[in-house]
Scaffold this motif. Structure first.
Motif, PDB file in Angstrom:
ATOM      1  N   LEU A 462     -71.122  77.486 152.596  1.00 46.42           N
ATOM      2  CA  LEU A 462     -71.520  76.752 151.345  1.00 46.42           C
ATOM      3  C   LEU A 462     -70.326  75.781 150.797  1.00 46.42           C
ATOM      4  O   LEU A 462     -70.684  74.822 150.254  1.00 46.42           O
ATOM      5  CB  LEU A 462     -71.598  77.894 150.300  1.00 46.42           C
ATOM      6  N   LYS A 463     -69.033  76.219 150.920  1.00 43.55           N
ATOM      7  CA  LYS A 463     -68.050  75.457 150.469  1.00 43.55           C
ATOM      8  C   LYS A 463     -67.877  74.042 151.340  1.00 43.55           C
ATOM      9  O   LYS A 463     -67.772  73.014 150.862  1.00 43.55           O
ATOM     10  CB  LYS A 463     -66.754  75.915 150.596  1.00 43.55           C
ATOM     11  N   ALA A 464     -68.343  74.256 152.637  1.00 39.08           N
ATOM     12  CA  ALA A 464     -68.090  72.895 153.606  1.00 39.08           C
ATOM     13  C   ALA A 464     -69.181  71.979 153.211  1.00 39.08           C
ATOM     14  O   ALA A 464     -68.959  70.822 153.376  1.00 39.08           O
ATOM     15  CB  ALA A 464     -68.325  73.535 154.896  1.00 39.08           C
ATOM     16  N   ASP A 465     -70.332  72.552 152.510  1.00 42.50           N
ATOM     17  CA  ASP A 465     -71.332  71.635 152.023  1.00 42.50           C
ATOM     18  C   ASP A 465     -71.273  71.055 150.885  1.00 42.50           C
ATOM     19  O   ASP A 465     -72.080  69.935 150.779  1.00 42.50           O
ATOM     20  CB  ASP A 465     -72.716  72.746 152.314  1.00 42.50           C
ATOM     21  N   LEU A 466     -70.483  71.436 150.064  1.00 38.38           N
ATOM     22  CA  LEU A 466     -70.288  70.858 148.751  1.00 38.38           C
ATOM     23  C   LEU A 466     -69.712  69.396 148.823  1.00 38.38           C
ATOM     24  O   LEU A 466     -70.520  68.626 147.760  1.00 38.38           O
ATOM     25  CB  LEU A 466     -68.931  71.774 147.855  1.00 38.38           C
ATOM     26  N   PRO A 467     -69.198  68.828 149.583  1.00 38.27           N
ATOM     27  CA  PRO A 467     -68.802  67.359 149.573  1.00 38.27           C
ATOM     28  C   PRO A 467     -70.093  66.596 149.902  1.00 38.27           C
ATOM     29  O   PRO A 467     -70.355  65.642 149.095  1.00 38.27           O
ATOM     30  CB  PRO A 467     -67.630  67.315 150.656  1.00 38.27           C
ATOM     31  N   TYR A 468     -71.121  67.083 150.736  1.00 40.55           N
ATOM     32  CA  TYR A 468     -72.185  66.533 150.903  1.00 40.55           C
ATOM     33  C   TYR A 468     -73.025  66.195 149.519  1.00 40.55           C
ATOM     34  O   TYR A 468     -73.596  65.337 149.388  1.00 40.55           O
ATOM     35  CB  TYR A 468     -73.142  67.142 152.012  1.00 40.55           C
ATOM     36  N   LEU A 469     -73.519  67.238 148.999  1.00 40.11           N
ATOM     37  CA  LEU A 469     -73.944  67.502 147.589  1.00 40.11           C
ATOM     38  C   LEU A 469     -73.232  66.393 146.490  1.00 40.11           C
ATOM     39  O   LEU A 469     -73.847  65.764 145.752  1.00 40.11           O
ATOM     40  CB  LEU A 469     -74.046  68.899 147.083  1.00 40.11           C
ATOM     41  N   ARG A 470     -71.889  66.553 146.410  1.00 36.16           N
ATOM     42  CA  ARG A 470     -71.290  65.756 145.583  1.00 36.16           C
ATOM     43  C   ARG A 470     -71.574  64.444 145.784  1.00 36.16           C
ATOM     44  O   ARG A 470     -71.576  63.286 144.863  1.00 36.16           O
ATOM     45  CB  ARG A 470     -69.658  65.925 145.589  1.00 36.16           C
ATOM     46  N   ALA A 471     -71.435  63.816 147.167  1.00 33.45           N
ATOM     47  CA  ALA A 471     -71.751  62.389 147.653  1.00 33.45           C
ATOM     48  C   ALA A 471     -73.224  62.293 147.159  1.00 33.45           C
ATOM     49  O   ALA A 471     -73.230  60.960 146.662  1.00 33.45           O
ATOM     50  CB  ALA A 471     -71.438  62.307 149.086  1.00 33.45           C
ATOM     51  N   ARG A 472     -74.290  63.036 147.291  1.00 30.19           N
ATOM     52  CA  ARG A 472     -75.560  62.719 146.899  1.00 30.19           C
ATOM     53  C   ARG A 472     -75.582  62.486 145.483  1.00 30.19           C
ATOM     54  O   ARG A 472     -76.085  61.475 144.891  1.00 30.19           O
ATOM     55  CB  ARG A 472     -76.563  63.943 147.402  1.00 30.19           C
ATOM     56  N   GLU A 473     -74.829  63.302 144.815  1.00 22.40           N
ATOM     57  CA  GLU A 473     -74.864  63.060 143.274  1.00 22.40           C
ATOM     58  C   GLU A 473     -74.157  61.954 142.927  1.00 22.40           C
ATOM     59  O   GLU A 473     -74.696  61.153 141.875  1.00 22.40           O
ATOM     60  CB  GLU A 473     -74.078  64.333 142.625  1.00 22.40           C
ATOM     61  N   GLY A 474     -73.085  61.672 143.313  1.00 28.36           N
ATOM     62  CA  GLY A 474     -72.359  60.272 142.996  1.00 28.36           C
ATOM     63  C   GLY A 474     -73.321  59.204 143.396  1.00 28.36           C
ATOM     64  O   GLY A 474     -73.417  58.232 142.701  1.00 28.36           O
ATOM     65  N   ALA A 475     -73.943  58.972 144.489  1.00 28.50           N
ATOM     66  CA  ALA A 475     -74.785  57.985 145.009  1.00 28.50           C
ATOM     67  C   ALA A 475     -76.199  57.882 143.960  1.00 28.50           C
ATOM     68  O   ALA A 475     -76.303  56.963 143.675  1.00 28.50           O
ATOM     69  CB  ALA A 475     -75.495  58.193 146.337  1.00 28.50           C
ATOM     70  N   LYS A 476     -76.491  58.990 143.560  1.00 31.06           N
ATOM     71  CA  LYS A 476     -77.879  58.971 142.649  1.00 31.06           C
ATOM     72  C   LYS A 476     -77.230  58.450 141.263  1.00 31.06           C
ATOM     73  O   LYS A 476     -77.756  57.739 140.598  1.00 31.06           O
ATOM     74  CB  LYS A 476     -78.190  60.440 142.601  1.00 31.06           C
ATOM     75  N   ALA A 477     -75.827  58.649 140.706  1.00 27.76           N
ATOM     76  CA  ALA A 477     -75.401  58.163 139.573  1.00 27.76           C
ATOM     77  C   ALA A 477     -75.107  56.977 139.627  1.00 27.76           C
ATOM     78  O   ALA A 477     -75.391  56.046 138.578  1.00 27.76           O
ATOM     79  CB  ALA A 477     -74.064  58.996 139.200  1.00 27.76           C
ATOM     80  N   ASN A 478     -74.897  56.249 140.650  1.00 31.64           N
ATOM     81  CA  ASN A 478     -74.332  54.768 140.897  1.00 31.64           C
ATOM     82  C   ASN A 478     -75.740  54.167 140.861  1.00 31.64           C
ATOM     83  O   ASN A 478     -75.788  52.841 140.437  1.00 31.64           O
ATOM     84  CB  ASN A 478     -73.712  54.559 142.302  1.00 31.64           C
ATOM     85  N   ARG A 479     -77.000  54.721 141.291  1.00 29.82           N
ATOM     86  CA  ARG A 479     -78.025  54.134 141.359  1.00 29.82           C
ATOM     87  C   ARG A 479     -78.559  53.845 139.981  1.00 29.82           C
ATOM     88  O   ARG A 479     -79.697  52.745 139.536  1.00 29.82           O
ATOM     89  CB  ARG A 479     -79.222  54.707 142.219  1.00 29.82           C
ATOM     90  N   THR A 480     -78.131  54.735 139.125  1.00 33.38           N
ATOM     91  CA  THR A 480     -78.941  54.946 137.874  1.00 33.38           C
ATOM     92  C   THR A 480     -77.951  54.173 136.703  1.00 33.38           C
ATOM     93  O   THR A 480     -78.258  53.784 135.649  1.00 33.38           O
ATOM     94  CB  THR A 480     -79.115  56.462 137.453  1.00 33.38           C
TER      95      THR A 480
END
Length: 480
Positions: A462-480
């Motif tokens: 689960l910890k190893a997957d957190l960077p992927y989730l954070r990157a997705r959230e960052g990309a989503k924030a940039n689009r908005t």
């Protein structure tokens, strides 16, 4: 076509590999193999003697053997669907074998699955596996209910398959490659599946959609024989087992109360001297007669499908239950001398920040002996999937091994995954590990130590997957 050789394969989301961790960490590179697929292999073996099974839960696949088969059946759960498709495509590319996909995910998402196979079998295969082989031997296009295939790019489905009534087959565990060499490990337990179906309608659960609402049971004699064979198979090692436990894997063993009582009384009257664990809904906690019989039969634990702690969550997902029901059931089960293990889901649309801490406090305060914490999962074909499929993080089915798979309503996906990590770390802390080693005894000590390493492995993923989730959230924030 002539059918003289049939192989069954259970894919692994993380395929087996030799590791010292297999001795003490479940589900890293080793896990219990599918009893259901083993049962189908046993049924086919009676008609086709050269029938064998591989499971990436306990071994690697011997490809030279598989690629030489006439027919290969591959059973997939959602978390291993992509690996199953990969295996199917390899077989189709490198051999002339007929490839058949089945299992819960293939049944509930057959338009996707049929793109990777010659046929998909819907529902339970106890009868349809033999019907398909008979059709192939006659060089006929199968048309019986429960078969799916492509014709000129069009999905042809012959309708849903009625559930089989005769489910008394005792699986031949020797048909699974290398299982006999692995079975003595304490990370693998004897398993018996004694009934199918569930009368309830929880939105997130695929069981009723796959097995139906009508509860079908095996004969008491068949269940006891399966228990005896499972125990004997796992006791084959030279060293005595530490975890002498049979896991009854029914989703709700007590759904047919009269039958469950009959099974328990038969175990009591038998010469079986083993411990048992079983999955159940909370209602069994109000059945004093059942709990007394369980204790006498050697049961030490109830793995209770608690799922949520909030009344609004139970209501939202159509589970007839309240927080007070759960607490009273736990207390009464414990009063009968049985442990309670909690099976939880986090990520309901009602969940807010702090859900992990609330879950951990509940577990510790109410003396639960262990937990399984699952992020809300969306299996195609369930109401939960239909309601939230537009919030799926991606189309990677392998995430359904416990990772967050959809955007929650009241927190971010990353925050939800951190809640799961926090709950696991709190429940399985070093302080509680030391307490279990020094103060607990027998199975309680052994299981907590084993689960400490299991949960540590889960948190690592689960910890190893957190960077992927954070990157997705960052990309989503940039689009908005």
């Amino acid at each position: 076509m002539e059918i003289s050789k049939v192989r069954f394969i259970e894919p692994g989301n993380r395929p087996y590999r030799p590791s010292p961790k297999n001795l003490y960490t479940y589900e890293r590179y080793i896990r219990n193999p599918s009893i259901g697929l083993m049962t189908l292999a046993t049924i086919v073996h009676e008609s086709v003697p050269d029938t064998f099974m591989y499971s990436e839960s306990v071994s690697k696949v011997v490809w030279d053997d598989v690629l030489d088969a006439n027919v290969v059946f591959i059973g997939i759960f959602t978390f291993a669907a992509l690996r199953g498709y990969e295996i199917a495509e390899r077989i189709r590319r490198e051999s002339d074998a007929v490839v058949v996909l089945g299992g819960l995910h293939a049944s509930m998402n057959y338009p996707e699955a049929v793109e990777h196979a010659d046929y998909v079998l819907l529902g339970e295969g106890d009868e349809s596996v033999l019907e398909l082989l008979a059709s192939l031997e006659r060089d006929e296009v199968p048309s019986f209910p429960g078969i799916v295939y492509l014709r000129d790019g069009e999905v042809i489905c012959a309708g849903q398959r009625p559930a089989p009534h005769d489910i008394d087959t005792v699986p031949d565990r020797l048909l699974l490659y290398r299982y006999d060499r692995m079975a003595s490990r304490n990370t693998l337990w004897p398993q018996v599946h004694a009934s199918r179906g569930c009368p309830h309608s929880c939105d997130y659960c695929a069981v009723v959609r796959h097995f139906g609402r009508k509860v079908r049971t095996r004969s008491v004699e068949s269940v006891l024989e399966d228990i005896r064979q499972a125990i004997a198979f796992h006791e084959r090692g030279t060293l005595p087992r530490l975890a002498r436990v049979v896991w009854l894997t029914d989703d709700n063993f007590f759904a047919d109360r009269a039958w469950a009582i009959e099974v328990l009384r038969a175990i009591i009257a038998s010469d079986i001297d083993y411990a048992f664990t079983v999955q159940a809904r909370y209602e069994v906690g109000f059945d004093d007669e059942m709990l007394d019989l369980m204790k006498r039969a050697g049961f030490f634990e109830v793995a209770m499908g608690i799922e949520f702690l909030e009344d609004e969550s139970f209501e939202a997902y159509h589970k007839r239950c309240t927080h007070d029901d759960i607490v009273r059931a736990i207390e009464n089960i414990q009063a009968h001398g049985l442990n309670v293990r909690g099976l939880f889901i986090v990520g309901a649309d009602t969940h807010t920040s702090g859900v992990g801490e609330r879950l951990a406090r509940f577990v510790i305060e109410h003396g639960l002996r262990g937990v399984l914490i699952q992020a809300m999962y969306l299996v195609p074909g369930t109401p939960a999937y239909d309601a939230a499929s537009d919030r799926l993080i991606d189309d990677d089915w392998s995430r359904t091994d416990g990772k967050v798979v959809m955007e929650p309503l009241r927190m971010s996906a990353c925050e939800l995954q951190e809640e799961i990590i926090h709950a696991s770390r709190t429940i399985y802390s070093r302080k509680r590990l030391i307490h279990a080693i020094l103060r607990e005894s027998g199975l309680d000590r052994l299981l907590f130590v084993g689960e400490y390493f299991w949960q540590k492995s889960i948190r690592s993923d689960l910890k190893a997957d957190l960077p992927y989730l954070r990157a997705r959230e960052g990309a989503k924030a940039n689009r908005t």
